[in-house]
Design a protein around this motif. Structure first.
Motif, PDB file in Angstrom:
ATOM      1  N   GLN A 117       0.818  -1.216   0.000  1.00 55.01           N
ATOM      2  CA  GLN A 117       0.000   0.000   0.000  1.00 55.01           C
ATOM      3  C   GLN A 117       0.855   1.270   0.000  1.00 55.01           C
ATOM      4  OE1 GLN A 117      -3.679  -0.140   2.467  1.00 55.01           O
ATOM      5  NE2 GLN A 117      -2.980  -2.155   3.124  1.00 55.01           N
ATOM      6  N   ASN A 118       2.177   1.065  -0.079  1.00 54.88           N
ATOM      7  CA  ASN A 118       3.113   2.182  -0.198  1.00 54.88           C
ATOM      8  C   ASN A 118       2.943   3.199   0.931  1.00 54.88           C
ATOM      9  OD1 ASN A 118       5.229   3.611  -1.413  1.00 54.88           O
ATOM     10  ND2 ASN A 118       3.830   4.857  -2.639  1.00 54.88           N
ATOM     11  N   CYS A 119       3.015   2.694   2.166  1.00 47.87           N
ATOM     12  CA  CYS A 119       2.887   3.585   3.310  1.00 47.87           C
ATOM     13  C   CYS A 119       3.654   2.998   4.494  1.00 47.87           C
ATOM     14  CB  CYS A 119       1.417   3.784   3.683  1.00 47.87           C
ATOM     15  SG  CYS A 119       0.597   2.299   4.307  1.00 47.87           S
ATOM     16  N   ASP A 123       0.769   3.987   9.509  1.00 48.72           N
ATOM     17  CA  ASP A 123      -0.358   4.582   8.774  1.00 48.72           C
ATOM     18  C   ASP A 123      -1.434   3.560   8.463  1.00 48.72           C
ATOM     19  OD1 ASP A 123       0.848   7.092   8.748  1.00 48.72           O
ATOM     20  OD2 ASP A 123       1.967   6.636   6.916  1.00 48.72           O
ATOM     21  N   LEU A 124      -1.334   2.379   9.077  1.00 49.25           N
ATOM     22  CA  LEU A 124      -2.301   1.314   8.816  1.00 49.25           C
ATOM     23  C   LEU A 124      -3.240   1.106  10.003  1.00 49.25           C
ATOM     24  CD1 LEU A 124      -0.007  -1.390   7.151  1.00 49.25           C
ATOM     25  CD2 LEU A 124      -1.628   0.125   6.004  1.00 49.25           C
ATOM     26  N   VAL A 125      -4.467   0.725   9.689  1.00 51.93           N
ATOM     27  CA  VAL A 125      -5.466   0.398  10.707  1.00 51.93           C
ATOM     28  C   VAL A 125      -5.947  -1.024  10.463  1.00 51.93           C
ATOM     29  CG1 VAL A 125      -7.725   0.945  11.668  1.00 51.93           C
ATOM     30  CG2 VAL A 125      -6.214   2.785  10.944  1.00 51.93           C
ATOM     31  N   LEU A 126      -6.031  -1.803  11.534  1.00 54.60           N
ATOM     32  CA  LEU A 126      -6.464  -3.199  11.411  1.00 54.60           C
ATOM     33  C   LEU A 126      -7.981  -3.297  11.449  1.00 54.60           C
ATOM     34  CD1 LEU A 126      -5.000  -6.333  13.008  1.00 54.60           C
ATOM     35  CD2 LEU A 126      -7.391  -5.823  13.451  1.00 54.60           C
ATOM     36  N   LYS A 202      -5.154   1.881   4.940  1.00 54.47           N
ATOM     37  CA  LYS A 202      -4.578   3.152   5.360  1.00 54.47           C
ATOM     38  C   LYS A 202      -5.538   3.914   6.274  1.00 54.47           C
ATOM     39  CE  LYS A 202      -1.735   3.945   1.226  1.00 54.47           C
ATOM     40  NZ  LYS A 202      -1.488   4.868   0.095  1.00 54.47           N
ATOM     41  N   LYS A 203      -4.947   4.613   7.241  1.00 51.48           N
ATOM     42  CA  LYS A 203      -5.759   5.426   8.146  1.00 51.48           C
ATOM     43  C   LYS A 203      -6.546   6.485   7.375  1.00 51.48           C
ATOM     44  CE  LYS A 203      -2.878   5.065  12.295  1.00 51.48           C
ATOM     45  NZ  LYS A 203      -2.021   5.812  13.263  1.00 51.48           N
ATOM     46  N   SER A 204      -5.941   7.009   6.323  1.00 52.79           N
ATOM     47  CA  SER A 204      -6.600   8.054   5.544  1.00 52.79           C
ATOM     48  C   SER A 204      -7.889   7.565   4.902  1.00 52.79           C
ATOM     49  CB  SER A 204      -5.660   8.579   4.453  1.00 52.79           C
ATOM     50  OG  SER A 204      -5.261   7.524   3.590  1.00 52.79           O
ATOM     51  N   LEU A 205      -7.989   6.239   4.704  1.00 49.70           N
ATOM     52  CA  LEU A 205      -9.194   5.653   4.114  1.00 49.70           C
ATOM     53  C   LEU A 205     -10.157   5.148   5.176  1.00 49.70           C
ATOM     54  CD1 LEU A 205      -7.451   3.557   1.310  1.00 49.70           C
ATOM     55  CD2 LEU A 205      -8.508   5.814   1.076  1.00 49.70           C
TER      56      LEU A 205
END
Length: 258
Positions: A117-119, A123-126, A202-205
């Motif tokens: 995911q190129n991050c 910056d990831l959420v489970l 991603k957290k942004s999503l």
């Protein structure tokens, strides 16, 4: 493959100790004798082994050897399921208790998810979903993420866990819906949990405003002694009890690999 490499290293260490002890008992050279040699002759686990991998307290020598051999056999099958990647084994469900370092495995999978995911891993959420079998659990996860966040989960960012226990509650399944449920005095304190599909986005999503309501976060422990938390998984909860989610903490509800 680091887990399989570790397994081979541990088995090599064990073989060397056993060979030295066997030679000593047959009247071999005493110059090679060490404290580990005496430990084996007393049916105790050598310190050299426990320095590499410890398996709880008050474990017998034979239980230690048997556990290591079971894990080695599982890991060989796991990594041969679909070549070096082991993707086929991930899709059919993995048993974390068959790994020597389940926490490290989870971190490695999360790092893989970050790469595709190129991050950053920060910056990831489970996200987690539950099902009666691996296929249903994964279908529920993909459906929930797609409908809630309008994104598709990358296959290298997901996998399924099996052989999970839950203490202090149970996870019931009706159709495709899973719910965290109370247990009564007549029920078992420890119950088998359904399969859990896990994925990172991603957290942004995955903003707080769009995060699904009615979820309780439960710790997933490496052992029943609760010495190490591997991850925290989400379980749907009855909305009537959601505002009183402290009850699950008071009851010490938790998940365990088994």
């Amino acid at each position: 493959m680091s887990e399989l490499h570790f397994a081979k290293t541990l088995v090599l260490c064990m073989n060397e100790s056993i060979h030295t002890a066997t030679d000593f008992l047959r009247g071999g050279e005493k110059e090679k004798v060490s404290l580990d040699t005496y430990s084996l002759s007393w049916n105790e686990i050598p310190q050299a082994w426990t320095k590499k991998w410890s398996y709880g307290e008050n474990v017998s020598l034979f239980a230690y050897i048997d556990t290591v051999m079971q894990k080695v056999a599982y890991l060989k099958n796991f990594f041969s399921a679909s070549g070096a990647s082991g993707k086929g084994a991930f899709e059919s469900g993995i048993s974390l208790h068959n790994f020597f370092h389940p926490g490290s495995l989870m971190i490695a999978i999360k790092q893989q998810a970050a790469r595709v995911q190129n991050c950053s891993i920060h910056d990831l959420v489970l996200h987690s979903s539950w099902g009666l079998d691996p296929i249903k659990a994964m279908a529920n996860l993909k459906s929930e993420v797609e409908s809630t966040f309008s994104v598709d989960l990358h296959e290298d960012s997901t996998f399924v866990l099996k052989n999970i226990l839950i203490q202090g509650a149970c996870i019931g399944i009706s159709g495709t819906a899973a719910r965290l449920q109370d247990v009564t005095e007549q029920d078992k304190v420890i119950n088998q949990a359904p399969h859990a599909a896990i994925g990172w986005i991603k957290k942004s999503l995955s903003s707080a405003s769009s995060f699904p309501e009615g979820l309780v976060q439960l710790p997933l422990y490496e052992d029943m002694e609760r010495t190490s938390i591997i991850e925290r998984l989400y379980v749907p909860c009855d909305k009537r009890k959601l505002n009183d989610d402290r009850q699950w903490t008071v009851k010490s509800v938790a998940l365990f690999v088994c």
